[in-house]
Scaffold this motif. Structure first.
Motif, PDB file in Angstrom:
ATOM      1  N   GLY A   1    -113.329 -87.045  55.882  1.00 58.59           N
ATOM      2  CA  GLY A   1    -112.006 -86.487  56.142  1.00 58.59           C
ATOM      3  C   GLY A   1    -111.813 -85.084  55.594  1.00 58.59           C
ATOM      4  O   GLY A   1    -110.823 -84.426  55.877  1.00 58.59           O
ATOM      5  N   TRP A   2    -112.765 -84.627  54.795  1.00 57.21           N
ATOM      6  CA  TRP A   2    -112.677 -83.300  54.195  1.00 57.21           C
ATOM      7  C   TRP A   2    -113.936 -82.534  54.588  1.00 57.21           C
ATOM      8  O   TRP A   2    -115.043 -83.057  54.502  1.00 57.21           O
ATOM      9  CB  TRP A   2    -112.616 -83.390  52.673  1.00 57.21           C
ATOM     10  CG  TRP A   2    -111.317 -83.904  52.155  1.00 57.21           C
ATOM     11  CD1 TRP A   2    -110.795 -85.147  52.355  1.00 57.21           C
ATOM     12  CD2 TRP A   2    -110.375 -83.213  51.356  1.00 57.21           C
ATOM     13  NE1 TRP A   2    -109.600 -85.269  51.715  1.00 57.21           N
ATOM     14  CE2 TRP A   2    -109.322 -84.082  51.091  1.00 57.21           C
ATOM     15  CE3 TRP A   2    -110.337 -81.924  50.816  1.00 57.21           C
ATOM     16  CZ2 TRP A   2    -108.218 -83.717  50.329  1.00 57.21           C
ATOM     17  CZ3 TRP A   2    -109.241 -81.556  50.060  1.00 57.21           C
ATOM     18  CH2 TRP A   2    -108.194 -82.442  49.828  1.00 57.21           C
TER      19      TRP A   2
ATOM     20  N   HIS B   1    -107.192 -88.611  51.894  1.00 59.59           N
ATOM     21  CA  HIS B   1    -106.770 -88.253  53.255  1.00 59.59           C
ATOM     22  C   HIS B   1    -105.255 -88.055  53.293  1.00 59.59           C
ATOM     23  O   HIS B   1    -104.769 -87.087  53.876  1.00 59.59           O
ATOM     24  CB  HIS B   1    -107.198 -89.335  54.251  1.00 59.59           C
ATOM     25  CG  HIS B   1    -106.627 -89.138  55.614  1.00 59.59           C
ATOM     26  ND1 HIS B   1    -107.104 -88.179  56.482  1.00 59.59           N
ATOM     27  CD2 HIS B   1    -105.593 -89.750  56.248  1.00 59.59           C
ATOM     28  CE1 HIS B   1    -106.387 -88.215  57.600  1.00 59.59           C
ATOM     29  NE2 HIS B   1    -105.465 -89.159  57.476  1.00 59.59           N
TER      30      HIS B   1
ATOM     31  N   GLN C   1    -111.112 -92.434  49.901  1.00 62.44           N
ATOM     32  CA  GLN C   1    -110.955 -91.705  51.163  1.00 62.44           C
ATOM     33  C   GLN C   1    -109.525 -91.798  51.673  1.00 62.44           C
ATOM     34  O   GLN C   1    -108.941 -90.804  52.111  1.00 62.44           O
ATOM     35  CB  GLN C   1    -111.912 -92.257  52.228  1.00 62.44           C
ATOM     36  CG  GLN C   1    -113.339 -91.850  52.029  1.00 62.44           C
ATOM     37  CD  GLN C   1    -114.243 -92.366  53.134  1.00 62.44           C
ATOM     38  OE1 GLN C   1    -113.810 -92.546  54.270  1.00 62.44           O
ATOM     39  NE2 GLN C   1    -115.500 -92.609  52.798  1.00 62.44           N
ATOM     40  N   ASP C   2    -108.941 -92.995  51.606  1.00 65.75           N
ATOM     41  CA  ASP C   2    -107.570 -93.178  52.084  1.00 65.75           C
ATOM     42  C   ASP C   2    -106.591 -92.322  51.291  1.00 65.75           C
ATOM     43  O   ASP C   2    -105.784 -91.596  51.862  1.00 65.75           O
ATOM     44  CB  ASP C   2    -107.172 -94.654  52.001  1.00 65.75           C
ATOM     45  CG  ASP C   2    -105.708 -94.863  52.357  1.00 65.75           C
ATOM     46  OD1 ASP C   2    -105.327 -94.575  53.512  1.00 65.75           O
ATOM     47  OD2 ASP C   2    -104.926 -95.289  51.466  1.00 65.75           O
TER      48      ASP C   2
ATOM     49  N   ALA D   1    -117.616 -91.457  48.680  1.00 67.12           N
ATOM     50  CA  ALA D   1    -116.210 -91.782  48.436  1.00 67.12           C
ATOM     51  C   ALA D   1    -115.950 -93.139  49.088  1.00 67.12           C
ATOM     52  O   ALA D   1    -116.174 -93.304  50.288  1.00 67.12           O
ATOM     53  CB  ALA D   1    -115.301 -90.718  49.036  1.00 67.12           C
ATOM     54  N   ASP D   2    -115.496 -94.098  48.291  1.00 64.38           N
ATOM     55  CA  ASP D   2    -115.224 -95.419  48.864  1.00 64.38           C
ATOM     56  C   ASP D   2    -113.949 -95.366  49.709  1.00 64.38           C
ATOM     57  O   ASP D   2    -113.256 -94.342  49.765  1.00 64.38           O
ATOM     58  CB  ASP D   2    -115.147 -96.492  47.774  1.00 64.38           C
ATOM     59  CG  ASP D   2    -113.976 -96.327  46.822  1.00 64.38           C
ATOM     60  OD1 ASP D   2    -113.022 -95.569  47.116  1.00 64.38           O
ATOM     61  OD2 ASP D   2    -114.009 -96.972  45.765  1.00 64.38           O
ATOM     62  N   ALA D   3    -113.646 -96.452  50.386  1.00 69.62           N
ATOM     63  CA  ALA D   3    -112.515 -96.497  51.325  1.00 69.62           C
ATOM     64  C   ALA D   3    -111.193 -96.179  50.643  1.00 69.62           C
ATOM     65  O   ALA D   3    -110.361 -95.447  51.199  1.00 69.62           O
ATOM     66  CB  ALA D   3    -112.460 -97.861  52.014  1.00 69.62           C
TER      67      ALA D   3
ATOM     68  N   ASP E   1    -118.539 -86.999  49.090  1.00 70.92           N
ATOM     69  CA  ASP E   1    -118.879 -87.018  50.509  1.00 70.92           C
ATOM     70  C   ASP E   1    -117.813 -87.835  51.217  1.00 70.92           C
ATOM     71  O   ASP E   1    -117.810 -89.057  51.169  1.00 70.92           O
ATOM     72  CB  ASP E   1    -120.262 -87.645  50.700  1.00 70.92           C
ATOM     73  CG  ASP E   1    -120.721 -87.586  52.140  1.00 70.92           C
ATOM     74  OD1 ASP E   1    -120.088 -86.885  52.956  1.00 70.92           O
ATOM     75  OD2 ASP E   1    -121.726 -88.254  52.452  1.00 70.92           O
ATOM     76  N   ASP E   2    -116.888 -87.143  51.831  1.00 75.18           N
ATOM     77  CA  ASP E   2    -115.750 -87.773  52.488  1.00 75.18           C
ATOM     78  C   ASP E   2    -115.606 -87.132  53.860  1.00 75.18           C
ATOM     79  O   ASP E   2    -115.338 -85.931  53.956  1.00 75.18           O
ATOM     80  CB  ASP E   2    -114.495 -87.556  51.635  1.00 75.18           C
ATOM     81  CG  ASP E   2    -113.264 -88.242  52.181  1.00 75.18           C
ATOM     82  OD1 ASP E   2    -113.185 -88.483  53.412  1.00 75.18           O
ATOM     83  OD2 ASP E   2    -112.356 -88.526  51.382  1.00 75.18           O
TER      84      ASP E   2
END
Length: 154
Positions: free
Chosen positions: A147-148, A55, A51-52, A46-48, A144-145
């Motif tokens: 934050g999770w 999240h 992910q942001d 997961a790119d930034a 694949d993150d």
């Protein structure tokens, strides 16, 4: 999917969100359609931007637990729904995934937004909060993150 759900989805796709044209994403699946790809053996990065956005969705969904327990009023809950909608809009606007990954993500975000709209229309319908969670529940199976939480191994 029943007729009223399809009407809601079509309405969602017509909604203007800042920086997003849902027409660009109309080719993606509707809620209730089968997921376009099986979960990968190795989760996709997961790119930034993804992910942001995810999240922010995750945090807002966790905060909505207070609404379900009666510890948050409808105004605050609808504010969280707005945060979810904005995060999804940001993801749509910055969507730069390969087609298969893009389709999987949209299969999550479209029902998420449908449930968000349903909660806005009827703030007493607590089932929509769970529907939002259900819409994104498979996110860590595919992406694949950090934050999770990763799904448990079968």
């Amino acid at each position: 999917m029943n007729i009223s759900s399809r009407i809601i989805l079509l309405g969602l796709l017509a909604l203007p969100l800042p920086g997003v044209s849902f027409a660009q994403h109309a080719h993606h699946a509707a809620p209730g359609d089968a997921v376009p790809a099986p979960a990968p053996t190795t989760r996709w990065p997961a790119d930034a931007a993804l992910q942001d956005g995810m999240h922010r969705i995750h945090v807002a969904l966790e905060e909505l637990r207070h609404y379900e327990m009666g510890h948050m009023d409808a105004t605050m809950a609808l504010d969280r729904v707005g945060l979810i909608e904005q995060a999804a809009a940001d993801i749509f606007a910055k969507c730069k995934l390969p087609e298969d990954r893009d389709a999987v993500l949209h299969h999550m975000l479209v029902p998420l937004l449908a449930a968000a709209q349903a909660l806005k229309a009827n703030p007493d319908d607590m089932a929509q909060v769970q529907a939002m969670r259900d819409a994104v529940a498979d996110y860590p199976r595919y992406f694949d993150d950090p934050g999770w939480a990763a799904p448990a191994k079968p």
